[in-house]
Design a protein around this motif. Sequence first.
Motif, PDB file in Angstrom:
ATOM      1  N   HIS A   1      84.601  23.025  14.420  1.00 52.27           N
ATOM      2  CA  HIS A   1      84.167  22.683  13.064  1.00 52.27           C
ATOM      3  C   HIS A   1      82.810  23.320  12.753  1.00 52.27           C
ATOM      4  O   HIS A   1      81.908  23.343  13.601  1.00 52.27           O
ATOM      5  CB  HIS A   1      84.085  21.171  12.886  1.00 52.27           C
ATOM      6  N   THR A   2      82.678  23.788  11.535  1.00 51.29           N
ATOM      7  CA  THR A   2      81.502  24.527  11.098  1.00 51.29           C
ATOM      8  C   THR A   2      80.603  23.662  10.213  1.00 51.29           C
ATOM      9  O   THR A   2      80.957  22.539   9.836  1.00 51.29           O
ATOM     10  CB  THR A   2      81.925  25.758  10.300  1.00 51.29           C
ATOM     11  N   LYS A   3      79.456  24.254   9.855  1.00 54.11           N
ATOM     12  CA  LYS A   3      78.572  23.581   8.908  1.00 54.11           C
ATOM     13  C   LYS A   3      79.288  23.352   7.575  1.00 54.11           C
ATOM     14  O   LYS A   3      79.131  22.307   6.942  1.00 54.11           O
ATOM     15  CB  LYS A   3      77.292  24.379   8.694  1.00 54.11           C
TER      16      LYS A   3
ATOM     17  N   ASN B   1      71.959  20.803   6.032  1.00 49.88           N
ATOM     18  CA  ASN B   1      71.668  22.226   6.168  1.00 49.88           C
ATOM     19  C   ASN B   1      70.576  22.495   7.195  1.00 49.88           C
ATOM     20  O   ASN B   1      70.548  23.556   7.828  1.00 49.88           O
ATOM     21  CB  ASN B   1      71.259  22.820   4.821  1.00 49.88           C
ATOM     22  N   LEU B   2      69.677  21.525   7.397  1.00 50.22           N
ATOM     23  CA  LEU B   2      68.627  21.663   8.410  1.00 50.22           C
ATOM     24  C   LEU B   2      69.162  21.521   9.832  1.00 50.22           C
ATOM     25  O   LEU B   2      68.428  21.751  10.799  1.00 50.22           O
ATOM     26  CB  LEU B   2      67.531  20.621   8.186  1.00 50.22           C
ATOM     27  N   GLY B   3      70.417  21.117   9.964  1.00 48.15           N
ATOM     28  CA  GLY B   3      70.993  20.912  11.291  1.00 48.15           C
ATOM     29  C   GLY B   3      71.225  19.452  11.622  1.00 48.15           C
ATOM     30  O   GLY B   3      71.604  19.130  12.754  1.00 48.15           O
ATOM     31  N   CYS B   4      71.004  18.556  10.645  1.00 42.56           N
ATOM     32  CA  CYS B   4      71.269  17.132  10.896  1.00 42.56           C
ATOM     33  C   CYS B   4      72.774  16.898  10.840  1.00 42.56           C
ATOM     34  O   CYS B   4      73.438  17.296   9.885  1.00 42.56           O
ATOM     35  CB  CYS B   4      70.559  16.261   9.867  1.00 42.56           C
TER      36      CYS B   4
ATOM     37  N   MET C   1      75.388  30.513   0.312  1.00 45.12           N
ATOM     38  CA  MET C   1      76.218  29.487  -0.331  1.00 45.12           C
ATOM     39  C   MET C   1      75.284  28.486  -1.011  1.00 45.12           C
ATOM     40  O   MET C   1      74.403  27.905  -0.368  1.00 45.12           O
ATOM     41  CB  MET C   1      77.076  28.781   0.720  1.00 45.12           C
ATOM     42  N   THR C   2      75.449  28.315  -2.317  1.00 41.06           N
ATOM     43  CA  THR C   2      74.621  27.383  -3.075  1.00 41.06           C
ATOM     44  C   THR C   2      75.512  26.373  -3.781  1.00 41.06           C
ATOM     45  O   THR C   2      76.498  26.733  -4.436  1.00 41.06           O
ATOM     46  CB  THR C   2      73.765  28.129  -4.108  1.00 41.06           C
ATOM     47  N   LEU C   3      75.170  25.083  -3.624  1.00 42.08           N
ATOM     48  CA  LEU C   3      75.929  24.003  -4.240  1.00 42.08           C
ATOM     49  C   LEU C   3      75.137  23.413  -5.397  1.00 42.08           C
ATOM     50  O   LEU C   3      73.914  23.267  -5.309  1.00 42.08           O
ATOM     51  CB  LEU C   3      76.228  22.905  -3.218  1.00 42.08           C
TER      52      LEU C   3
ATOM     53  N   ILE D   1      72.883  26.331   1.183  1.00 37.83           N
ATOM     54  CA  ILE D   1      73.468  26.128   2.504  1.00 37.83           C
ATOM     55  C   ILE D   1      73.461  27.474   3.222  1.00 37.83           C
ATOM     56  O   ILE D   1      74.160  28.410   2.818  1.00 37.83           O
ATOM     57  CB  ILE D   1      74.905  25.578   2.418  1.00 37.83           C
ATOM     58  N   THR D   2      72.660  27.557   4.262  1.00 33.90           N
ATOM     59  CA  THR D   2      72.568  28.803   5.020  1.00 33.90           C
ATOM     60  C   THR D   2      73.589  28.805   6.159  1.00 33.90           C
ATOM     61  O   THR D   2      73.889  27.765   6.743  1.00 33.90           O
ATOM     62  CB  THR D   2      71.160  28.978   5.600  1.00 33.90           C
TER      63      THR D   2
END
Length: 392
Positions: free
Chosen positions: A25-27, A106-109, A1-3, A12-13
Amino acid sequence: MTLEVDGREVKITNPDRVVFPQTGHTKRDLIAYYQVVAEGALRGVADRPVILKRFVHGTDQAAFFQKRAPSKRPPWVEVVELSYPSGRTADEVVMRDLAHLLWTVNLGCVDLNPHPVRAEDLDHPDELRIDLDPVPGIEWEQIVSVALVARDVLEEHGLTAWPKTSGSRGFHVYAAIEPRWAFRDVRRAAEAVAREVERRAPGVATSRWWKEEREGVFVDFNQNARDRTVASAYSVRPTGLVSTPLAWDEVERRRPDEFTLATVPDRYGEAGDPWAGMREQAGSLDGLLELADGQEPRPAAPKGTGRRVSVMPLIEIARAETKEEAMAGLERWKARHPEAAARLEPADVLVDSMRGSSTNWTRIRVNLQHVPEEERPAQEPLEVDYDPWRGR
């Protein structure tokens, strides 16, 4: 997924990876949330260096803290070198725009943790931050009453106060300030606020530094130290709650659990951002520094031969990698000492989230002040004895 964001591509991985197991809820959901509240969220972080607090396995697992920007990053991700009191330095990400923000997500923050300075001037904060931290057993109404006193103190000394929920048990009150004072002066001004709030609300608010001596709501002034960050406005917290800016006429009638990843976008779309005018209200610290000059010196803390000696009868129960392990150790201790455990007040159990080399760990201590001296259990081997520095 690319924004396509701000003229940049943000990859966005694993967008469907569940970040919040408690709600599903997801990323992708988190990305969508920050896109809706982008203007308000950026108002709290734009142009500031941030610490990356990464939940790479979801919010039910411990986060790890990353000061240094990843070496592999897009060329447009900006960094700035910060110096810490320890003497160490770190090249930290500067949150310039929504592309930077979504890249960190995307890094998990999950939440955003900016410093109170801009990248162009790292020595002069432009925010004073008051963190209201209730001891266990304190009700929301008491936290609100302390927030209102903090507002009065700030405004009587020339600053506009801006309230927000913390997304956890506490509450935040900010003031925008002119970037003319060093960290030590901003912290001294914040301590003056804390002490004045304590004077006006004795037994309800406290500015006492040592946790075992606190009663009520701790007015935490140390969040203004050079190495501290606070979850910013519109940050989604690991709880799924949002650190939400409020208008003062909302503070007494709203509850923090109303403001979630699911509900805040609609609120934002309908009512906008109550903090929209914050930057235009930057004020002077002169009044608070004058207040600080007029306050009596604090009594010197009692000293032992090396480390501080507590005035309270403390024993340590556990040092654990996770809070769950630490709490299980506490329950084992209570089972061995049921009479003493029955006398403990909620605030007598001190659960501390401690910063390790890159992750938090949990320490539990018990204050035996409400247990008759002759019935107090002695210090025993720790139920869990985790060394967060092992292997370094």
